[in-house]
Design an enzyme around this catalytic site. Structure first.
Site, mmCIF file in Angstrom:
data_model
loop_
_atom_site.group_PDB
_atom_site.id
_atom_site.type_symbol
_atom_site.label_atom_id
_atom_site.label_comp_id
_atom_site.label_asym_id
_atom_site.label_seq_id
_atom_site.Cartn_x
_atom_site.Cartn_y
_atom_site.Cartn_z
ATOM 1 N N GLU A 187 58.174 -13.594 -56.920
ATOM 2 C CA GLU A 187 59.258 -13.769 -57.892
ATOM 3 C C GLU A 187 60.314 -14.768 -57.437
ATOM 4 O OE1 GLU A 187 58.016 -9.327 -58.111
ATOM 5 O OE2 GLU A 187 58.055 -10.973 -56.647
ATOM 6 N N CYS B 80 59.624 -5.597 -56.438
ATOM 7 C CA CYS B 80 60.082 -4.593 -55.472
ATOM 8 C C CYS B 80 61.556 -4.277 -55.689
ATOM 9 C CB CYS B 80 59.819 -5.064 -54.048
ATOM 10 S SG CYS B 80 60.773 -6.506 -53.549
ATOM 11 N N CYS C 228 63.362 -7.929 -55.053
ATOM 12 C CA CYS C 228 63.121 -8.949 -56.078
ATOM 13 C C CYS C 228 63.760 -8.558 -57.407
ATOM 14 C CB CYS C 228 61.620 -9.162 -56.266
ATOM 15 S SG CYS C 228 60.805 -9.888 -54.830
ATOM 16 N N ALA D 53 22.947 -6.816 -43.672
ATOM 17 C CA ALA D 53 21.825 -7.623 -44.147
ATOM 18 C C ALA D 53 20.539 -6.939 -43.712
ATOM 19 C CB ALA D 53 21.900 -9.039 -43.579
ATOM 20 N N THR E 238 26.339 -2.277 -31.398
ATOM 21 C CA THR E 238 26.480 -3.607 -32.000
ATOM 22 C C THR E 238 27.167 -4.553 -31.017
ATOM 23 O OG1 THR E 238 26.544 -2.740 -34.255
ATOM 24 C CG2 THR E 238 27.506 -4.918 -33.902
ATOM 25 N N ASP F 19 25.017 -7.586 -29.317
ATOM 26 C CA ASP F 19 25.327 -8.891 -29.924
ATOM 27 C C ASP F 19 26.457 -9.649 -29.233
ATOM 28 O OD1 ASP F 19 23.393 -8.206 -31.751
ATOM 29 O OD2 ASP F 19 24.795 -7.696 -33.361
ATOM 30 N N ARG G 284 34.950 -17.873 -38.671
ATOM 31 C CA ARG G 284 34.627 -19.207 -38.150
ATOM 32 C C ARG G 284 34.082 -20.140 -39.224
ATOM 33 N NH1 ARG G 284 32.495 -15.501 -35.127
ATOM 34 N NH2 ARG G 284 30.343 -15.985 -35.671
ATOM 35 N N GLY H 57 26.779 -0.726 -36.389
ATOM 36 C CA GLY H 57 25.370 -0.728 -36.706
ATOM 37 C C GLY H 57 24.957 0.299 -37.745
#
Length: 349
Positions: A53, A78, A87, A157, A203, A207, A214, A291
């Site tokens: 606003e 707000c 605001c 996935a 996981t 990994d 990224r 996982g």
């Protein structure tokens, strides 16, 4: 097209520019309209900075025009002092005679109070224009405020025959590549849209992920991991202190600047306990990337809001079995020969 809808759509477009930078605040857009022409607009750009606003109001070159203009805003202004002044008070001082609001703010500090301030000042207020779309834009904020927990998005996935990975025993073994170049981008986009990312011990061990954004523009999510026995090595990327990181564990370990260990009892209520701890950290959303066991535990608990599942055409016949959701997908897309399935938890929508 209804003019109110037209200008509220513009508010929603502007709000999205705030992206991941305003969390845990909501994304909000605002426009100032005079004689069916936009003369000022703005959005909440970054957490701690000016709201939509004042950005819209201050963008109007001739401030006298505000006294005969309409302000459109996607979320109720707000009414309290936080990192910025209220605001609603600014709108009253500006002399704007009419305000059109997409939806009320679910925050108990605000809900209905901003509207009351405006109406008591003699301002005409319309509420509920494109309300469903305004709530959808800020679904994470609404879940956080109304259900007192972070919004939970599950993501994984899998192959066509239902596996997330081949069987691996340590980090030296290469993971199965399932995602294609485009779906990798979408995964990083999801990371930028959620305030935190959660993974299991296995996981991390298998990994050694950085869990950062990224391949997309946006803020890195807060990293959260489970490490019941305190076995994640100190030289893993998770502990590089480049991003705020929380680790749930039963072991006592010293905290550092960007790495905090959170004590927890791992029991049948672990998922609820974890979400409450995340909520208390003022984190409004969590992307659960794995996982398989952790994902299944979220599904079993019912404490999830949405899920995105990528299915590649490849088959491997054996490996880490992917979770099963107890509902049908609400939408699907084909991306470079991969299926992308969207799910919503009907009990949480």
């Amino acid at each position: 097209m209804n003019y109110e809808i037209k200008y509220m759509q513009r508010c929603l477009q502007l709000a999205q520019f705030g992206g991941s930078y305003v969390a845990p605040n909501p994304m909000v857009g605002a426009v100032v309209v005079l004689d069916d022409e936009i003369i000022g607009e703005g959005y909440h750009r970054r957490f701690g900075e000016a709201h939509a606003e004042p950005n819209a109001i201050h963008s109007v070159k001739n401030q006298e025009l505000l006294k005969k203009s309409i302000l459109y805003v996607s979320l109720e202004p707000c009414s309290h002092f936080g990192k910025t002044p209220p605001c609603a008070d600014l709108i009253v001082r500006s002399g704007i005679p009419k305000v059109v609001i997409g939806t009320l703010d679910p925050n108990p500090k605000v809900s209905g109070r901003g509207v009351d301030i405006l109406r008591k000042a003699g301002i005409e207020v319309v509420v509920g224009v494109m309300e469903e779309e305004c709530r959808e834009l800020n679904k994470r904020f609404f879940v956080f405020q109304e259900q007192k927990r972070p919004f939970v998005l599950l993501k994984w996935a899998q192959t066509q025959d239902g596996f997330m990975d081949r069987i691996r025993t340590d980090v030296t073994e290469t993971p199965l590549l399932i995602s294609n170049n485009v779906t990798k981008l979408l995964t990083h986009k999801m990371r930028s849209e959620n305030q935190s990312i959660l993974v299991s011990t296995n996981t991390v061990l298998l990994d050694n992920p950085s869990l950062t954004v990224r391949n997309w523009s946006g803020k890195n999510p807060i990293r959260i991991a489970l490490d019941r026995q305190g076995i994640i090595p100190d030289d893993y990327q998770l502990k590089d202190e480049k991003v705020q990181t929380y680790i749930f564990t039963t072991k006592e370990k010293p905290n550092t600047h960007h790495l905090e260990y959170l004590p927890i009892e791992f029991d049948e209520n672990s998922i609820e306990t974890i979400l409450q701890s995340i909520y208390k950290k003022n984190i409004h959303s969590v992307l659960v990337e794995g996982g398989a066991t952790l994902l299944r535990n979220f599904i079993k608990s019912g404490l999830w809001d949405e899920a995105n599942v990528e299915v590649s055409p490849q088959t491997i016949k054996t490996g880490i079995v992917a979770p099963l959701l107890p509902v049908l997908s609400v939408r699907r897309a084909t991306i470079e020969n991969h299926e992308w399935l969207f799910y919503k938890n009907p009990l949480k929508s």
